[in-house]
Design a protein around this motif. Structure first.
Motif, PDB file in Angstrom:
ATOM      1  N   HIS A 187      75.470-134.279  93.181  1.00 16.90           N
ATOM      2  CA  HIS A 187      76.342-133.546  92.273  1.00 16.90           C
ATOM      3  C   HIS A 187      75.618-132.441  91.516  1.00 16.90           C
ATOM      4  O   HIS A 187      76.221-131.424  91.180  1.00 16.90           O
ATOM      5  N   LEU A 188      74.339-132.664  91.215  1.00 15.85           N
ATOM      6  CA  LEU A 188      73.543-131.689  90.473  1.00 15.85           C
ATOM      7  C   LEU A 188      72.182-131.554  91.123  1.00 15.85           C
ATOM      8  O   LEU A 188      71.482-132.549  91.326  1.00 15.85           O
ATOM      9  N   VAL A 189      71.801-130.310  91.442  1.00 15.61           N
ATOM     10  CA  VAL A 189      70.459-130.024  91.941  1.00 15.61           C
ATOM     11  C   VAL A 189      69.923-128.827  91.172  1.00 15.61           C
ATOM     12  O   VAL A 189      70.635-127.833  90.960  1.00 15.61           O
ATOM     13  N   THR A 190      68.686-128.929  90.708  1.00 10.32           N
ATOM     14  CA  THR A 190      67.998-127.802  90.085  1.00 10.32           C
ATOM     15  C   THR A 190      66.930-127.296  91.044  1.00 10.32           C
ATOM     16  O   THR A 190      66.158-128.081  91.596  1.00 10.32           O
ATOM     17  N   LEU A 191      66.904-125.979  91.248  1.00  7.62           N
ATOM     18  CA  LEU A 191      66.020-125.357  92.239  1.00  7.62           C
ATOM     19  C   LEU A 191      65.234-124.242  91.557  1.00  7.62           C
ATOM     20  O   LEU A 191      65.821-123.299  91.011  1.00  7.62           O
ATOM     21  N   TYR A 192      63.915-124.358  91.596  1.00 10.05           N
ATOM     22  CA  TYR A 192      63.034-123.432  90.884  1.00 10.05           C
ATOM     23  C   TYR A 192      62.236-122.592  91.876  1.00 10.05           C
ATOM     24  O   TYR A 192      61.736-123.091  92.885  1.00 10.05           O
ATOM     25  N   PHE A 193      62.126-121.297  91.572  1.00  5.52           N
ATOM     26  CA  PHE A 193      61.275-120.371  92.320  1.00  5.52           C
ATOM     27  C   PHE A 193      60.243-119.785  91.364  1.00  5.52           C
ATOM     28  O   PHE A 193      60.578-119.368  90.250  1.00  5.52           O
ATOM     29  N   GLY A 194      58.981-119.728  91.786  1.00  5.12           N
ATOM     30  CA  GLY A 194      57.899-119.272  90.924  1.00  5.12           C
ATOM     31  C   GLY A 194      57.763-117.767  90.803  1.00  5.12           C
ATOM     32  O   GLY A 194      56.889-117.280  90.080  1.00  5.12           O
ATOM     33  N   GLU A 195      58.604-117.033  91.483  1.00  4.24           N
ATOM     34  CA  GLU A 195      58.606-115.573  91.395  1.00  4.24           C
ATOM     35  C   GLU A 195      59.881-115.107  90.705  1.00  4.24           C
ATOM     36  O   GLU A 195      60.884-115.823  90.721  1.00  4.24           O
ATOM     37  N   PRO A 196      59.819-113.922  90.078  1.00  8.51           N
ATOM     38  CA  PRO A 196      58.773-112.878  90.108  1.00  8.51           C
ATOM     39  C   PRO A 196      57.669-113.032  89.052  1.00  8.51           C
ATOM     40  O   PRO A 196      56.962-112.072  88.751  1.00  8.51           O
ATOM     41  N   ASP A 197      57.511-114.212  88.479  1.00  8.79           N
ATOM     42  CA  ASP A 197      56.523-114.421  87.417  1.00  8.79           C
ATOM     43  C   ASP A 197      55.113-114.108  87.884  1.00  8.79           C
ATOM     44  O   ASP A 197      54.362-113.405  87.194  1.00  8.79           O
TER      45      ASP A 197
END
Length: 437
Positions: A187-197
């Motif tokens: 029901h809930l998914v959190t997806l993180y990308f390390g860019e453009p940091d």
């Protein structure tokens, strides 16, 4: 004039169906929260971004959003996922530290350290799980910890040295997450990308490589939308895309004096603990009886402001923290802090005052519960949490946000548009039938 009874019954049934709210559990919408670390609010304005542009037409966007103080990755992400100010959730730095033992743990090594994250405030994953939903986290800060002994249902945590710009992995992660939604009923998914940091730190926000990574992000947005369609999730999945902070150019020019704090006070003599070589935000514990001497000395340093913790402005929502040391130092925009030597190499950074436009970040959303082609006024990221609870139809934990800040983003009451004849249309048909019978 007489109406056929069969037609009357059909029309009345239509009226009843149209006015009945969605109640069944299978009508609950799913939610994907995506964070692109360090995506400044205006990064798409000097790059061709057809997918982000189309997403704004198909959904909603804010002119910008304001992250919490601190404008760092871990504190800001944890505010988003808990709806609490930093002084409440107590993740007060990217580094895990202990002022008594002088322990300092780098950011990625903190991601599985529950003792840093679990301070009594429950993040959305756990709240949703406690109300019967399945949740997952892919690289999202805080997702790898346990809270009151409870872990997120499914977790991937980035290891030290993990590359953040691998577009093949980006696509694989999206395919994986879509299968969790469509085949395993998450029901809930959190997806993180390390860019453009990363690019912003290494090259600066004005470098051509930053524009290149924004184009890569735009491509992955297009891939995400294609994947949603492939998995038949367009009618059931809401998507929020945001970030944790912006980025500014660090002033590394010959005519700019570097801030070296040991020029103004003897750190070894006056301080028992410090983190001062970490961008624009620093913390310090004076030795017993030396607090005022430290404050007076640092007040003579250029391009920074020094606060005693209990005198921090209330709007910062930091002063009540028990974990922060007694002295907080904040550099002016673009100036980095050095303790004894100039060891700082970044060409871009964050951690500065969240009122600075360079620290503002993005908010975009689309899906069945959101309006289309709607631009909202700016709001604080603290308000994303109650919005997510509303979308998931769960009871939130105590929080500092407000659903009123984002109510204009949603279709009436947060319910999605529904198929079928409207009440007005059914009444029109009814009148016409009576007239011509």
């Amino acid at each position: 004039m007489k109406m056929r009874p069969q037609l009357f019954l059909v029309l009345m049934a239509g009226l009843c169906v149209t006015s009945t709210p969605l109640k069944k559990s299978e009508d609950k919408k799913k939610l994907l929260l995506v964070s692109f670390d360090g995506f400044r609010w205006d990064y798409d304005q000097d790059v061709d971004t057809p997918n982000l542009d189309q997403m704004a037409l198909d959904g909603v966007k804010a002119k910008y959003i304001t992250p919490p103080m601190l404008t760092m990755t871990s504190p800001s992400h944890f505010t988003t996922i808990t709806g609490r100010w930093v002084e409440d959730h107590e993740v007060v730095h990217n580094m895990m530290f202990n002022t008594t033992t002088n322990l300092k743990v780098p950011h990625k090594q903190t991601l599985k350290r529950s003792e840093w994250w679990d301070n009594g405030v429950l993040p959305l994953w756990i709240t949703a799980q406690n109300q019967g939903l399945k949740t997952a986290s892919v690289f999202f800060p805080g997702g790898g910890a346990s809270y009151r002994g409870q872990a997120v249902n499914r977790v991937l945590v980035a290891e030290v040295g993990h590359p953040d710009d691998n577009v093949t992995e980006w696509r694989q992660n999206i395919d994986m997450v879509m299968s969790w939604f469509s085949q395993e009923d998450f029901h809930l998914v959190t997806l993180y990308f390390g860019e453009p940091d990363n690019v912003g730190h290494a090259k600066g926000p004005d470098h051509p490589d930053r524009k290149k990574i924004i184009r890569q992000i735009d491509d992955i947005i297009g891939y995400l939308r294609e994947a949603i369609d492939r998995h038949n999730l367009a009618d059931s999945l809401n998507v929020i895309i945001t970030s944790d902070h912006g980025m500014t150019t660090v002033k590394k020019r010959p005519q700019v004096d570097e801030i070296i704090l040991n020029k103004y006070l003897n750190l070894l003599k006056l301080a028992s603990f410090e983190i001062l070589d970490y961008g624009g935000f620093g913390i310090l514990t004076p030795r017993p009886g030396k607090e005022q001497e430290v404050v007076d000395a640092l007040s003579n340093a250029p391009n920074l402001t020094v606060y005693k913790k209990h005198e921090i402005p209330e709007s910062f929502h930091l002063g009540k923290s028990e974990r922060l040391p007694p002295i907080v130092v904040m550099a002016d925009l673009g100036f980095n802090l050095n303790s004894r030597l100039i060891v700082y190499v970044n060409k871009g950074d964050h951690g500065f005052h969240n009122g600075e436009m360079d620290m503002k970040t993005i908010f975009r959303a689309f899906g069945p519960s959101f309006k289309k082609n709607f631009v909202s006024e700016p709001f604080d990221s603290i308000h994303i949490y109650p919005l997510m609870c509303k979308l998931l139809q769960i009871q939130p934990e105590p929080h500092n946000g407000s659903v009123d800040a984002t109510k204009d983003l949603l279709w009436s009451g947060g319910e999605p548009q529904r198929a079928g004849l409207s009440v007005a249309l059914l009444l029109s048909v009814l009148v016409s039938s009576l007239w011509f019978s």
